[in-house]
Design a protein around this motif. Structure first.
Motif, mmCIF file in Angstrom:
data_model
loop_
_atom_site.group_PDB
_atom_site.id
_atom_site.type_symbol
_atom_site.label_atom_id
_atom_site.label_comp_id
_atom_site.label_asym_id
_atom_site.label_seq_id
_atom_site.Cartn_x
_atom_site.Cartn_y
_atom_site.Cartn_z
ATOM 1 N N GLY A 76 39.204 2.422 -29.797
ATOM 2 C CA GLY A 76 37.766 3.644 -29.799
ATOM 3 C C GLY A 76 37.400 3.161 -27.925
ATOM 4 N N ASN A 77 38.029 2.722 -27.490
ATOM 5 C CA ASN A 77 36.964 2.487 -26.237
ATOM 6 C C ASN A 77 37.664 2.613 -25.062
ATOM 7 N N ASP A 78 38.722 2.836 -25.903
ATOM 8 C CA ASP A 78 39.987 2.946 -24.377
ATOM 9 C C ASP A 78 40.500 4.178 -24.228
ATOM 10 N N ASP A 79 39.520 4.720 -22.876
ATOM 11 C CA ASP A 79 39.490 6.215 -22.604
ATOM 12 C C ASP A 79 41.314 6.716 -22.099
ATOM 13 N N ALA A 80 41.918 5.858 -22.467
ATOM 14 C CA ALA A 80 43.445 6.940 -22.990
ATOM 15 C C ALA A 80 44.018 6.746 -23.376
ATOM 16 N N THR A 81 43.524 6.651 -24.909
ATOM 17 C CA THR A 81 43.676 7.298 -26.550
ATOM 18 C C THR A 81 42.602 8.242 -26.718
ATOM 19 N N LYS A 82 42.470 9.103 -27.342
ATOM 20 C CA LYS A 82 43.027 10.200 -28.378
ATOM 21 C C LYS A 82 42.337 9.903 -29.557
ATOM 22 N N VAL A 92 35.475 -4.642 -40.911
ATOM 23 C CA VAL A 92 36.672 -3.006 -40.557
ATOM 24 C C VAL A 92 35.960 -1.882 -40.815
ATOM 25 N N ILE A 93 35.042 -1.518 -41.750
ATOM 26 C CA ILE A 93 34.719 -0.031 -41.788
ATOM 27 C C ILE A 93 33.704 0.481 -41.395
ATOM 28 N N ASN A 94 32.621 -0.492 -41.289
ATOM 29 C CA ASN A 94 31.711 -0.671 -39.718
ATOM 30 C C ASN A 94 32.499 -0.147 -38.460
ATOM 31 N N ALA A 95 33.743 -0.702 -38.425
ATOM 32 C CA ALA A 95 34.413 -0.722 -36.957
ATOM 33 C C ALA A 95 34.595 1.159 -37.195
ATOM 34 N N MET A 96 35.499 1.389 -38.386
ATOM 35 C CA MET A 96 36.005 2.482 -38.171
ATOM 36 C C MET A 96 35.118 3.858 -38.104
ATOM 37 N N ARG A 97 33.948 3.641 -38.936
ATOM 38 C CA ARG A 97 32.628 4.462 -38.963
ATOM 39 C C ARG A 97 32.479 4.747 -37.410
ATOM 40 N N LYS A 98 31.940 3.563 -37.029
ATOM 41 C CA LYS A 98 31.640 4.209 -35.572
ATOM 42 C C LYS A 98 32.864 4.469 -34.473
ATOM 43 N N CYS A 99 33.498 4.061 -34.894
ATOM 44 C CA CYS A 99 34.864 4.558 -33.626
ATOM 45 C C CYS A 99 35.006 5.593 -32.602
ATOM 46 N N PRO A 100 34.608 6.319 -31.670
ATOM 47 C CA PRO A 100 34.374 7.749 -31.510
ATOM 48 C C PRO A 100 35.718 8.601 -31.588
ATOM 49 N N LYS A 101 36.597 7.939 -31.913
ATOM 50 C CA LYS A 101 37.969 8.424 -32.391
ATOM 51 C C LYS A 101 38.598 8.798 -33.852
ATOM 52 N N PHE A 102 38.444 9.598 -33.605
ATOM 53 C CA PHE A 102 39.542 10.369 -34.925
ATOM 54 C C PHE A 102 40.438 9.454 -36.030
ATOM 55 N N ILE A 103 40.717 8.822 -36.858
ATOM 56 C CA ILE A 103 41.510 7.883 -37.530
ATOM 57 C C ILE A 103 42.166 8.509 -38.353
ATOM 58 N N LEU A 104 43.771 7.861 -38.580
ATOM 59 C CA LEU A 104 44.088 9.096 -39.348
ATOM 60 C C LEU A 104 45.002 7.890 -40.179
ATOM 61 N N GLY A 105 44.761 8.454 -41.734
ATOM 62 C CA GLY A 105 45.618 6.786 -42.250
ATOM 63 C C GLY A 105 46.419 7.199 -42.735
ATOM 64 N N ARG A 106 47.796 6.827 -42.514
ATOM 65 C CA ARG A 106 49.344 6.488 -43.500
ATOM 66 C C ARG A 106 49.385 5.506 -44.268
ATOM 67 N N VAL A 107 48.909 6.491 -45.368
ATOM 68 C CA VAL A 107 49.046 5.449 -47.258
ATOM 69 C C VAL A 107 50.906 6.007 -46.947
ATOM 70 N N GLN A 108 51.427 4.683 -46.954
ATOM 71 C CA GLN A 108 52.656 4.412 -47.502
ATOM 72 C C GLN A 108 53.220 4.473 -49.187
ATOM 73 N N GLY A 109 52.442 4.154 -49.494
ATOM 74 C CA GLY A 109 52.835 3.322 -50.960
ATOM 75 C C GLY A 109 51.110 2.844 -52.034
ATOM 76 N N LYS A 110 51.536 1.654 -52.778
ATOM 77 C CA LYS A 110 50.002 1.972 -53.419
ATOM 78 C C LYS A 110 48.857 1.529 -52.917
#
Length: 250
Positions: free
Chosen positions: A43-49, A89-107
């Protein structure tokens, strides 16, 4: 067996965070801590969108809390600290200023459903059934509950939390708001995620950051709420019911 890990890779402004544990991608404290830190750093990495969150292996996305670590809990404070790992972990995801895409391959089970729910846009395969199994061992989805409820609504969350023996289908999860897309294969899902993430990278990052704040409005109290919930889980994991149940997993 491959050792547990959290690793990150960046390509074309897309950072992929991958976690793995040989026990069906279960999450012990050290992996939770590394995952929270990786999300914060991304989230703090300027090179990451855009961020993609995935697990290793081809089958289970995440089996939730580490039973080995749960069995070893002998006092309330240790239990609270363990469950606080999911809160972090959940709070880090909530506060992260970048969109987080989930990839759920199985159960995905328990805490894994919480992590999938905390992503901003979640992709899955037709094999990605979900289950909130915590009641089976005498606790409940207290820490992950707010994230799951935010996606499924109170009705959906309470349904799968009470019916703790049943896996719910990926289509059910899609119909109720957890999964945005469900694919027939991992290959098709990965192609879809790649195209989606690359398209997001063409957008204004400031606009996406402001949108993320908007989407998570009303969750500002989670810094306190999730840790209060961790105390409940930490206390219940010491109950005679839970200790007896966990013996079956030794």
């Amino acid at each position: 067996m491959t050792a547990p890990y959290v690793k990150t890779t960046t390509e074309n402004q897309i950072q992929t965070i991958e976690f793995f544990h040989p026990a069906h991608n279960s999450l012990p404290s050290d992996i939770l801590a590394q995952l929270a830190q990786a999300i914060t750093d991304a989230g703090n990495d300027d090179a990451t969108k855009v961020i993609i969150l995935k697990s290793g292996g081809e089958r289970t996305f995440c089996a939730g809390a580490s039973f080995k670590e749960l069995i070893a809990v002998n006092d309330a404070k240790t239990g609270e600290i363990f469950f606080s790992g999911f809160a972090n972990v959940i709070n880090a995801m909530r506060k992260c200023p970048k969109f987080i895409l989930g990839r759920v391959q199985g159960k995905t089970v328990g805490g894994g459903v919480g992590i999938a729910s905390a992503t901003d846009y979640c992709f899955a395969t037709k094999f990605a059934s979900i289950k909130l199994s915590e009641l089976n061992i005498g606790i409940g989805p207290f820490v992950v509950g707010p994230a799951v409820e935010r996606k499924l609504g109170l009705t959906g969350m309470s349904q799968i939390a009470i019916n703790a023996n049943e896996f719910y289908t990926p289509q059910w999860a899609k119909d109720n708001g957890l999964f945005a897309e469900v694919y027939d294969s991992t290959e098709e899902m990965d192609a879809g995620i790649k195209a989606f993430a690359e398209n997001l990278c063409t957008y204004n990052p400031d606009a996406m950051a402001e949108m993320k704040k908007m989407f998570w409005t009303g969750c500002e109290n989670w810094d306190q709420l999730l840790f209060e919930r961790a105390k409940i889980s930490g206390r219940l994991v010491l109950s005679e019911f839970t200790k007896e149940t966990l013996k079956r997993f030794r």
